[in-house]
Structures are given as C-alpha cells and as structure tokens.
Design an enzyme around this catalytic site. Structure first.
Site: not given
Ligand code: AGP
Length: 612
Positions: A2, A27, A75, A99-100, A483, A487, A490, A506, A607
C-alpha cells in the site's frame, strides 16, 4: 503493498496528501482515503473511496481546511475492496493508516470484543486501531509501544490521536517508512517518490522506533523513550525522474530509460588499468574475498528480479566455475536451506522491500552465509540488512512491470561475473577487458533496439486477440523467455508460458495448434540449430512463429518456418539478454496498450510486494 503519506505543516494538507497518494498509487490502487485534523467538534475528518486516487480527489471538499493529515492508497489484503475496508481506519481517539499484515488480528479481535469493541470493517488494520485506542491513556508513545508488543506481522503505521492535533506518530516493522522535515513541514511516506517534491534529504525510520512529526520538527525515540538520531540519506533523483515526461505510460518511459539505467549502473564500476577496462567494486565496498571464499552461490529473489538471477546464474557458473542456484525467495525461506559460512547468497530486488526476499536475507544471515543484495532503492530494508549492497542506478521505477530495473540488474550480474572471475583467475585481464568493452557498448545496443519498436507495434496488433502464447528458448534465451512471459501476462492478461525449448516434446507441444503464437528466442550460437529444429516442430503444428535472433543467424533462417523474424542489433552472444529484453518488453507493452488496459497499474498487482 500500500501507499502511505502523512503531512503536518504550513501547506494545504489535503493537497499534499492527494498529490502524494497519486505518486504512490503504483503501490496499490484498490481504494484510497485521507484523514485530516480539523477545527470542528469531531477533530479528525475522514474521507475515503474505492477506486483510484482520482476518485477520492473528486469527493474531497475544496473547503477542507487542514494543515495535518494522513493518506493511504490500498492494495487489498484482508477484506474486499469496499469503502468500509478502505483506510484510514478509526477507533475511539485513534485514526490510522497501515501498510503490511497483522497476522494475529483474529486473536486480538476476540480480546477486544470482550471489552465491547467490535469492528465495522473486515480489515486487520481496524483491529490495530482498536488495540492502540484501548491502550491509550494520553501517552501516545506508551500506547504504541504496548501495542507493538502485541502485534505480530508487518506494519508501517501513521497515527493521529484526536486529542493531539497536528501531530502524527509513526512506527514500522517490516514495511517501509521514509521521513523528511523542511520549512514547509514534516512529511512521512512509504517511499521517496512522494517526498521528492519537498526534499532530497530524508531518513528511513528504523524498525520498532517511534517518530513524532510536528509542523516544525521530527523526533525519533526507541520503545524505551530514549531519543534516537536517525541516519540521514539523500537521493540524486529529481522530480522529472518520477513523472511521465511526455510518455503515454511510465512503462514506455522506463523502457526508453534503459540505456541510461545500464550506463549509470556500469560506468562507476569500470576502472582503467593501463589500456584494460577492469570492473571494480571498491566504491561499493565489496571485497573480492566475498566470492573467493565462497564455494557456492544462491540467488534468491521474486518475479522479474528472480529472472535476472537466471541470467546471472548462467554467467557466473560459466565464468566462475562454482555452483550457482536460483531460488524463488518465497520458497527458499521455508525450505530450511543447506547454507553455511561458505555460501554466498545474492538477493535481487528493485524496491528493496519485497517481504519474501527480505526474509531470505535474514534467514541466510542467521545460517552464517554472507549476503550481497542488488537493489535499486537506496537505504531500503534489503539493502540495510545485507552484508554488502550493489546498487543499480536505474532511478525510480514507477510502472508495476519492471523494465529498466531488470536490465540494470542484468548489468550488475555481468559486473559481478566479470569482476570475480578476473579476481579468481578464471578470466584473464584481457578477456575481462574485452567483456567490459562489450558491456560498455550495451547502452548503444539498447538504443539501437529501441529504433526497431515499429516491428513490435505491428506484431503486438497480431498478438492482441491471443488467449495463449508460448515463449521458448535454450540457455540464456530460456532465462529471457521466463522474463518475457511474466511481462506479457502481468500487463496484457494473456496467458503465456515460458518453456525450455527442448521440453516442448515432453508435453507442451500438445497445446500448440493452428495460429497459437510461439515466440522463439534463438540468439545463442551453440544451440541455434537445435532451436531451429524446435521452431520447425511448432511450425509443423500450425503455430504463428515469431523468431528473435542475431544478425549472424538471421540469414540462416528458412523463412518458411518463421512468420515474423526479428534480428537484434549486433552484440556478442553473451549480451543478447539486454537487447532481447527490450524487444520482449515492447511486445508486452504494445499488446497491453492495444488491449486498452492500464499498462502501468495492472489489475490485482502492485509495485512492491511488502507482504507475504
Ligand atoms: C515484475 O514486472 C513484477 N512487477 C514483479 O515480478 C517484481 O519483479 C517482483 O515483485 C519483485 O519486486 P522487487 O524487485 O521490488 O523485489
């Protein structure tokens, strides 16, 4: 997960809070709210709404006159996305934002119910407010201290007490809080992006210490009431670094910032030895001994950061000739891993606040391992708790989908692999210098890759209606496929999977039918022929094949097997992850954009995953 902001000072608090929440919205953006100190019978005015900060702004009255308040963009963890569950939460004389996650909130709710206190929301946060109010007898720090002794889990709280106008109290454990004080007042936030407009000097509130913010000063005390002088930090970001600067989305801006992000990460670590370019970590305070004494390396991270580790593992094993494993941090922390003083654990995190990655650092240190973290945010929790830190200098990354932080993390791993192979003697000075020359050419190679974005735009239009999509590759190309898949998923919500190309037969090949898009990465010369065989296999099943390869290999490709052929700019084959990543990011970006989705703030995500 958050965004938190608090202000007390000589500005219009509601504006400070709303602007801060807009900056922190990446966030979390399920709901938002503010609470302001007002000169009315009820001294705390709470306004909250579901949806984005812009929805909240629409209902905040222009007449709201206050110089102190707290704000939150959520969030959802506990409880659905509703107005009652939105923060701030209020109980008696206490109003707070959080936050938490409070892990024992059910138990606490049962105890509080016996005193006649029953929540109106489904959140753990409201229980925390009720607990603090039940302990408050006029001494805020005492009530907060007693509450902290009962709360299990992670929290960053900003708290208003009805009988202490214009004062904000803060405490954190596991979730971040940064604070600054200027002549305009005192500001607290989840991260620097919300403080930048007021100050570049700040401090991170140490865990289990209480900050008291007034209009003119910030004081920090430990739980025994002893004064604490926090360590001041500064950022060299400016406001524009945290704004779109004319780009449609933060993600597109950050994709285009990658040449600079790699340049700023690499340049300070290149030292000339005569004509040779040798990587050097002396200014980072990372000794060669850290690697020379390690008999194995574990890379622990989450999401994209973990995918950067997949590339790092291949490079480090190839050059250092010691075992390197990549672990998903959320698994690693519960595996009771076999690590000791001869194990080096490298954690990777853009935010430096990811809960599972932070837990991996703590577990590794408990077991005697040395820890090195690759982090983009100065002074973040993972950076502060690691033995050594290699900062990436990508600048603030706002889009949820990580791009420039990823390529900066790659650069950090290349530097690590070259430096320590050279120090260990498994890489000659000449070969090391040649690699460093190639690495210093990467910003230009990324620039050149960005010039071919039109082909990714056209391709993305073709991919937009897809329901399933596969990325395949071998070696470094498989790491990039992983990766690429996250990308695309998400931000476009298209289901995709990354597969080691050799694995297709397989099982997955059964899913490849007419028109199913398969993105094949074939940049590695040693497995190029094998990759073309895999491409022919999917082509024979009717796949729509996008082949990404190098200028050397492109002429060798039988165009009957590739519907689209993308040739990367010229680099050494070890460096194609940088240029391939840019193509794959652009494909994900334009596909999401053509699908009309919120590229920067995709549904259900945030984020920084600061909760488990
Ligand atoms: C990546 O595009 C995502 N937003 C997510 O996988 C991110 O990389 C992951 O949450 C790790 O975040 P960080 O690098 O801040 O630890």
């Amino acid at each position: 997960m958050c965004g938190i902001i608090g202000f007390t000072g000589y500005l219009d608090a509601k504006e400070v809070l709303l602007e801060g929440l807009a900056a922190l919205e990446y966030r979390g953006y399920d709901s938002a709210g503010i609470a302001c100190c007002v000169k009315e019978e009820n001294p705390i005015k709470i306004i909250k709404s579901v949806g984005k900060v812009s929805e909240l702004r629409n209902i905040v009255p222009a007449s709201l006159d206050s110089g102190c308040g707290i704000g939150h963009t959520r969030w959802a963890t506990h409880g659905g996305v509703t107005v009652p569950n939105a923060h701030p939460h209020h109980a008696g004389r206490v109003t707070l934002i959080h936050n938490g996650i409070i892990e024992n909130y059910h138990e606490l709710a049962g105890e509080l119910a016996k005193t006649g206190r029953t929540p109106v929301s489904q959140t753990d946060t409201e229980i925390a407010a009720m607990l603090i109010d039940s302990l408050y007898e006029g001494d805020a720090c005492d009530a907060i201290k007693k509450a902290s002794e009962r709360l299990d889990g992670a929290y960053a709280f900003c708290i208003l007490f009805a009988d202490q106008p214009d004062v904000i109290y803060c405490i954190r454990k596991g979730s971040p809080l940064v604070i600054c004080n200027t002549e305009e007042g005192s500001v607290v936030a989840s991260d620097m992006v919300a403080l930048l407009r007021y100050s570049k000097e700040y401090f991170v509130l140490p865990e289990s210490q209480i900050a008291k913010l007034t209009k003119n000063a910030v004081t920090v005390t430990d739980l025994d009431g002893e004064p604490v002088m926090p360590q001041m930090l500064s950022v060299n970001w400016d406001m524009s670094a945290a704004q779109k600067n004319g780009y449609k989305h933060y993600m597109l801006k950050e994709i285009h910032e990658q040449p600079e992000a790699v340049l700023r990460t690499v340049t300070p670590r290149i030292k000339k030895q005569g004509e040779l370019l040798i990587p050097n970590f002396s200014e980072d305070g990372i000794p060669d001994e850290l690697f020379l004494s390690a008999d194995r390396v574990i890379i622990a991270a989450c999401g994209t950061a973990m995918h950067a580790g997949l590339v790092g593992r291949i490079l480090m094993e190839r050059l250092l000739r010691i075992p390197v494993a990549v672990e998903v941090a959320s698994e690693f922390r519960y595996e009771d891993p076999i690590i000791n003083e001869h194990t080096l654990v490298i954690t990777v995190s853009q935010s430096g606040e990811t809960a599972d990655t932070l837990a991996a650092v703590r577990l590794s240190r408990e077991k005697g391992a040395k820890t090195l973290s690759i982090v983009n945010v100065k002074g973040s929790s993972i950076a502060r708790e690691s033995d050594y830190v290699l900062y990436t200098h990508a600048g603030p990354e706002i889009a949820v989908a990580s791009t420039k932080a990823y390529t900066a993390q790659l650069a950090a791993f290349y530097l690590i692999a070259f430096r320590f192979a050279y120090a260990k003697g498994t890489l000659s000075a000449q070969d090391c210098s040649a690699y460093m020359k190639s690495l210093s050419d990467i910003p230009k190679a990324i620039e050149d890759t960005l010039l071919s974005k039109d082909i990714t735009k056209e391709l993305s239009k073709r991919l937009t209606p897809s329901h399933d999509l596969f990325f395949i590759g071998r070696g470094l190309d498989y790491a990039l496929s992983c990766e690429a898949s996250i990308k695309l998923k998400e931000i476009s919500y298209i289901h995709s999977e990354a597969y080691a190309a050799g694995e297709l037969k397989h099982g997955t090949l059964s899913l490849v039918t007419t028109g199913v898009p398969v993105v094949a990465l074939a940049t590695q010369p040693d497995v190029f022929a094998k990759m073309i065989s895999n491409v022919k296999e999917v082509c024979a099943r009717g796949a729509f094949v996008i082949l990404i390869t190098t200028p050397q290999n492109a002429p060798l490709v039988d165009r009957s097997v590739a519907d689209v052929l993308i040739s990367l700019p010229e680099t050494e084959s070890e460096f194609t992850p940088f240029t391939a990543a840019v193509i794959l990011q652009l494909i994900a970006y334009y596909t999401s954009s053509y699908r009309g989705l919120d590229v920067d703030q995709p549904r259900n995500l945030a984020k920084s995953v600061t909760v488990e």
